[in-house]
Design an enzyme around this catalytic site. Structure first.
Site, PDB file in Angstrom:
ATOM      1  N   ASN A 140       0.993  -1.162   0.079  1.00  0.00           N
ATOM      2  CA  ASN A 140      -0.117   0.079  -0.021  1.00  0.00           C
ATOM      3  C   ASN A 140       1.105   1.138   0.086  1.00  0.00           C
ATOM      4  O   ASN A 140       2.024   1.267   0.718  1.00  0.00           O
ATOM      5  CB  ASN A 140      -0.926  -0.009   1.404  1.00  0.00           C
ATOM      6  CG  ASN A 140      -0.324  -0.190   2.500  1.00  0.00           C
ATOM      7  OD1 ASN A 140       0.772  -0.888   2.561  1.00  0.00           O
ATOM      8  ND2 ASN A 140      -1.024   0.187   3.688  1.00  0.00           N
ATOM      9  N   GLU A 182       0.371   4.978   0.783  1.00  0.00           N
ATOM     10  CA  GLU A 182      -0.747   6.235   0.912  1.00  0.00           C
ATOM     11  C   GLU A 182      -0.102   7.415   0.678  1.00  0.00           C
ATOM     12  O   GLU A 182       0.899   7.744   0.256  1.00  0.00           O
ATOM     13  CB  GLU A 182      -0.755   6.198   2.800  1.00  0.00           C
ATOM     14  CG  GLU A 182      -1.499   4.689   3.134  1.00  0.00           C
ATOM     15  CD  GLU A 182      -1.605   4.804   4.586  1.00  0.00           C
ATOM     16  OE1 GLU A 182      -1.145   5.467   5.112  1.00  0.00           O
ATOM     17  OE2 GLU A 182      -2.276   3.702   4.958  1.00  0.00           O
ATOM     18  N   CYS A 234      -3.873   0.454  -2.668  1.00  0.00           N
ATOM     19  CA  CYS A 234      -3.751  -0.730  -1.707  1.00  0.00           C
ATOM     20  C   CYS A 234      -2.708  -1.475  -2.181  1.00  0.00           C
ATOM     21  O   CYS A 234      -2.223  -1.558  -3.572  1.00  0.00           O
ATOM     22  CB  CYS A 234      -5.260  -1.687  -1.743  1.00  0.00           C
ATOM     23  SG  CYS A 234      -6.414  -0.818  -0.683  1.00  0.00           S
ATOM     24  N   GLU A 250      -2.907  -4.604  -3.103  1.00  0.00           N
ATOM     25  CA  GLU A 250      -3.388  -5.366  -4.200  1.00  0.00           C
ATOM     26  C   GLU A 250      -3.082  -4.851  -5.455  1.00  0.00           C
ATOM     27  O   GLU A 250      -2.994  -5.351  -6.394  1.00  0.00           O
ATOM     28  CB  GLU A 250      -4.727  -5.874  -3.688  1.00  0.00           C
ATOM     29  CG  GLU A 250      -4.970  -6.856  -2.760  1.00  0.00           C
ATOM     30  CD  GLU A 250      -5.325  -6.042  -1.442  1.00  0.00           C
ATOM     31  OE1 GLU A 250      -4.588  -4.936  -1.297  1.00  0.00           O
ATOM     32  OE2 GLU A 250      -5.792  -6.541  -0.547  1.00  0.00           O
ATOM     33  N   CYS A 262     -10.232  -4.662   0.732  1.00  0.00           N
ATOM     34  CA  CYS A 262     -11.420  -3.801   0.711  1.00  0.00           C
ATOM     35  C   CYS A 262     -12.208  -4.142  -0.580  1.00  0.00           C
ATOM     36  O   CYS A 262     -11.882  -4.951  -1.336  1.00  0.00           O
ATOM     37  CB  CYS A 262     -10.687  -2.457   0.594  1.00  0.00           C
ATOM     38  SG  CYS A 262     -10.345  -2.054  -1.398  1.00  0.00           S
ATOM     39  N   CYS A 306     -10.596  -3.465  -4.179  1.00  0.00           N
ATOM     40  CA  CYS A 306      -9.581  -4.514  -4.635  1.00  0.00           C
ATOM     41  C   CYS A 306     -10.402  -5.989  -4.818  1.00  0.00           C
ATOM     42  O   CYS A 306      -9.895  -6.523  -5.728  1.00  0.00           O
ATOM     43  CB  CYS A 306      -8.666  -4.746  -3.304  1.00  0.00           C
ATOM     44  SG  CYS A 306      -7.564  -3.371  -3.172  1.00  0.00           S
TER      45      CYS A 306
END
Ligand code: THU
Length: 133
Positions: A42, A44, A53, A55, A86, A89
């Site tokens: 991830n 940010e 993310c 993924e 999430c 994803c």
């Protein structure tokens, strides 16, 4: 092939996550149809919605390398129960895998949960939903 190599890749790459706002580092590794492994973390951003993310990072690496399908997924984070991807994803992963594609969700403490893309995203929106005969 077992997912041991995916676990190793996801666990190692997780350390490189850029998560200064959540302090929640996530590592993902996906196996492409060629057999190659693509890790992601991830990333940010101070503008929170711009974060991505793990993924998504792994998928981007797979596509950039020329693999267009995935056959296995592993996701790991330091959390009480195996980290659930999430919603976004789940849809992103479904784009490149099949319903029975195995997905392993893990904690850094060693807990693992085995599932599939179909179980993660029942009723997925697919190309077929845009085709009317
Ligand atoms: N996150 C992932 O990268 N993958 C998941 O499966 C769950 C959540 C990230 C997004 C954000 O950087 C942090 O975890 C906290 O939500």
């Amino acid at each position: 092939m077992s997912s041991t190599d995916l676990k190793t890749a996801a666990t190692a790459i997780r350390e490189r996550a850029y998560a200064p706002y959540s302090n929640f580092k996530v590592g993902a590794a996906i196996r492409g149809a060629s057999g190659a492994i693509y890790p992601g973390v991830n990333v940010e951003n101070v503008a929170y919605p711009e974060g991505t993310c793990a993924e998504a990072g792994a998928i981007a690496a797979m596509i950039a390398a020329g693999d267009t399908r995935l056959t296995e997924v592993y996701v790991i984070a330091d959390c009480p129960t195996p980290v659930p991807p999430c919603g976004g994803c789940r849809q992103k992963l479904a784009e490149f895998g099949d319903g029975d594609t195995p997905v392993t969700l893990a904690t850094t403490d060693g807990a693992e949960m085995r599932t599939t893309l179909a179980d993660l995203l029942p009723g997925a929106f697919t190309l077929a939903h845009m085709e009317k005969s």
